[in-house]
Motif scaffolding. Structure first.
Motif, PDB file in Angstrom:
ATOM      1  N   THR A  63      -7.083  11.584  -9.095  1.00 10.50           N
ATOM      2  CA  THR A  63      -6.090  10.658  -8.547  1.00 10.50           C
ATOM      3  C   THR A  63      -5.789   9.581  -9.584  1.00 10.50           C
ATOM      4  N   ALA A  64      -4.637   8.941  -9.429  1.00 15.07           N
ATOM      5  CA  ALA A  64      -4.281   7.863 -10.348  1.00 15.07           C
ATOM      6  C   ALA A  64      -5.282   6.716 -10.240  1.00 15.07           C
ATOM      7  N   ALA A  65      -5.778   6.457  -9.036  1.00 11.68           N
ATOM      8  CA  ALA A  65      -6.775   5.394  -8.855  1.00 11.68           C
ATOM      9  C   ALA A  65      -8.055   5.702  -9.626  1.00 11.68           C
ATOM     10  N   ASP A  66      -8.493   6.957  -9.599  1.00 13.14           N
ATOM     11  CA  ASP A  66      -9.675   7.356 -10.376  1.00 13.14           C
ATOM     12  C   ASP A  66      -9.430   7.166 -11.867  1.00 13.14           C
ATOM     13  N   LEU A  67      -8.266   7.567 -12.305  1.00 17.05           N
ATOM     14  CA  LEU A  67      -7.947   7.518 -13.730  1.00 17.05           C
ATOM     15  C   LEU A  67      -7.774   6.096 -14.240  1.00 17.05           C
ATOM     16  N   ARG A  68      -7.340   5.179 -13.378  1.00 28.94           N
ATOM     17  CA  ARG A  68      -7.172   3.786 -13.801  1.00 28.94           C
ATOM     18  C   ARG A  68      -8.500   3.134 -14.169  1.00 28.94           C
ATOM     19  N   THR A  69      -9.598   3.675 -13.680  1.00 32.88           N
ATOM     20  CA  THR A  69     -10.911   3.108 -14.002  1.00 32.88           C
ATOM     21  C   THR A  69     -11.460   3.636 -15.318  1.00 32.88           C
ATOM     22  N   LYS A  70     -10.808   4.630 -15.904  1.00 32.97           N
ATOM     23  CA  LYS A  70     -11.283   5.252 -17.146  1.00 32.97           C
ATOM     24  C   LYS A  70     -10.777   4.486 -18.364  1.00 32.97           C
ATOM     25  N   SER A  71     -11.537   4.562 -19.434  1.00 27.09           N
ATOM     26  CA  SER A  71     -11.125   3.941 -20.694  1.00 27.09           C
ATOM     27  C   SER A  71     -10.064   4.803 -21.373  1.00 27.09           C
ATOM     28  N   TRP A  72      -9.448   4.233 -22.386  1.00 28.47           N
ATOM     29  CA  TRP A  72      -8.446   4.966 -23.165  1.00 28.47           C
ATOM     30  C   TRP A  72      -9.073   6.228 -23.762  1.00 28.47           C
ATOM     31  N   ASP A  73     -10.277   6.098 -24.316  1.00 31.06           N
ATOM     32  CA  ASP A  73     -10.949   7.249 -24.933  1.00 31.06           C
ATOM     33  C   ASP A  73     -11.280   8.322 -23.905  1.00 31.06           C
ATOM     34  N   ASP A  74     -11.714   7.904 -22.719  1.00 33.51           N
ATOM     35  CA  ASP A  74     -12.012   8.872 -21.663  1.00 33.51           C
ATOM     36  C   ASP A  74     -10.752   9.624 -21.237  1.00 33.51           C
ATOM     37  N   LEU A  75      -9.646   8.895 -21.098  1.00 33.85           N
ATOM     38  CA  LEU A  75      -8.385   9.541 -20.718  1.00 33.85           C
ATOM     39  C   LEU A  75      -7.916  10.500 -21.809  1.00 33.85           C
ATOM     40  N   HIS A  76      -8.083  10.104 -23.042  1.00 31.81           N
ATOM     41  CA  HIS A  76      -7.688  10.943 -24.166  1.00 31.81           C
ATOM     42  C   HIS A  76      -8.510  12.239 -24.162  1.00 31.81           C
ATOM     43  N   ALA A  77      -9.821  12.101 -23.980  1.00 33.56           N
ATOM     44  CA  ALA A  77     -10.693  13.282 -23.946  1.00 33.56           C
ATOM     45  C   ALA A  77     -10.351  14.169 -22.749  1.00 33.56           C
ATOM     46  N   LEU A  78     -10.138  13.561 -21.603  1.00 28.90           N
ATOM     47  CA  LEU A  78      -9.806  14.326 -20.401  1.00 28.90           C
ATOM     48  C   LEU A  78      -8.471  15.050 -20.561  1.00 28.90           C
ATOM     49  N   TRP A  79      -7.496  14.399 -21.228  1.00 31.17           N
ATOM     50  CA  TRP A  79      -6.195  15.036 -21.461  1.00 31.17           C
ATOM     51  C   TRP A  79      -6.388  16.358 -22.214  1.00 31.17           C
ATOM     52  N   TYR A  80      -7.194  16.337 -23.278  1.00 29.87           N
ATOM     53  CA  TYR A  80      -7.364  17.544 -24.076  1.00 29.87           C
ATOM     54  C   TYR A  80      -8.203  18.596 -23.363  1.00 29.87           C
ATOM     55  N   VAL A  81      -9.136  18.171 -22.536  1.00 31.24           N
ATOM     56  CA  VAL A  81      -9.880  19.134 -21.709  1.00 31.24           C
ATOM     57  C   VAL A  81      -8.916  19.820 -20.745  1.00 31.24           C
ATOM     58  N   LEU A  82      -8.048  19.038 -20.115  1.00 24.74           N
ATOM     59  CA  LEU A  82      -7.065  19.598 -19.181  1.00 24.74           C
ATOM     60  C   LEU A  82      -6.046  20.476 -19.911  1.00 24.74           C
ATOM     61  N   LEU A  83      -5.676  20.075 -21.118  1.00 20.35           N
ATOM     62  CA  LEU A  83      -4.728  20.869 -21.895  1.00 20.35           C
ATOM     63  C   LEU A  83      -5.324  22.242 -22.220  1.00 20.35           C
ATOM     64  N   LYS A  84      -6.588  22.270 -22.603  1.00 16.24           N
ATOM     65  CA  LYS A  84      -7.254  23.547 -22.875  1.00 16.24           C
ATOM     66  C   LYS A  84      -7.374  24.376 -21.605  1.00 16.24           C
ATOM     67  N   GLU A  85      -7.686  23.721 -20.495  1.00 18.80           N
ATOM     68  CA  GLU A  85      -7.804  24.432 -19.221  1.00 18.80           C
ATOM     69  C   GLU A  85      -6.447  24.996 -18.795  1.00 18.80           C
ATOM     70  N   ARG A  86      -5.385  24.224 -18.995  1.00 19.82           N
ATOM     71  CA  ARG A  86      -4.047  24.708 -18.649  1.00 19.82           C
ATOM     72  C   ARG A  86      -3.673  25.923 -19.487  1.00 19.82           C
ATOM     73  N   ALA A  87      -4.006  25.888 -20.768  1.00 21.45           N
ATOM     74  CA  ALA A  87      -3.721  27.032 -21.633  1.00 21.45           C
ATOM     75  C   ALA A  87      -4.513  28.260 -21.187  1.00 21.45           C
ATOM     76  N   ARG A  88      -5.776  28.062 -20.823  1.00 23.35           N
ATOM     77  CA  ARG A  88      -6.595  29.166 -20.342  1.00 23.35           C
ATOM     78  C   ARG A  88      -6.034  29.745 -19.047  1.00 23.35           C
ATOM     79  N   LEU A  89      -5.639  28.869 -18.128  1.00 20.77           N
ATOM     80  CA  LEU A  89      -5.084  29.334 -16.858  1.00 20.77           C
ATOM     81  C   LEU A  89      -3.743  30.037 -17.055  1.00 20.77           C
ATOM     82  N   ASP A  90      -2.921  29.527 -17.977  1.00 18.16           N
ATOM     83  CA  ASP A  90      -1.642  30.178 -18.269  1.00 18.16           C
ATOM     84  C   ASP A  90      -1.861  31.575 -18.849  1.00 18.16           C
TER      85      ASP A  90
END
Length: 110
Positions: free
Chosen positions: A27-54
């Motif tokens: 959720t956006a509320a969960d993500l607002r509590t994360k640091s910039w570095d955490d969001l950056h890392a999570l973005w790339y984890v999700l990007l890899k997961e999206r590529a795998r799912l695609d």
């Protein structure tokens, strides 16, 4: 290097928390509590997961079978969109106009 080791362990822990539980999207509320570095890392984890799912969905289509978990792909896409939302909110709130513009350009490029 220690910084790389920390980033890799953070990425691994985020990946494990994301891949082991296929519950809800972030959720956006969960993500607002994360640091910039955490969001950056999570973005790339999700990007890899999206590529795998695609890739998995493409393989299922070519085999003429249903994809294994289509709801998971939607959750990944929603989480990525919410990360962009949180980052754009942070960029808009930055007090310095030049930095605000640069941050908006960075977020738009994601």
């Amino acid at each position: 290097p220690p910084a790389l080791s920390h980033t890799l362990s953070l990425s691994l822990s985020l990946f494990l928390s994301l891949s082991l539980s296929t519950g809800r999207a972030w959720t956006a509320a969960d993500l607002r509590t994360k640091s910039w570095d955490d969001l950056h890392a999570l973005w790339y984890v999700l990007l890899k997961e999206r590529a795998r799912l695609d890739a998995s969905a493409d393989a299922a289509r070519s085999a003429r079978v249903r994809p294994a978990n289509p709801a998971r792909a939607a959750k990944v896409r929603k989480s990525m969109a919410r990360i962009k939302l949180v980052l754009s909110e942070r960029a808009s709130a930055h007090p310095e106009p030049v930095t605000r513009y640069e941050l908006r350009c960075f977020v738009d490029a994601l």
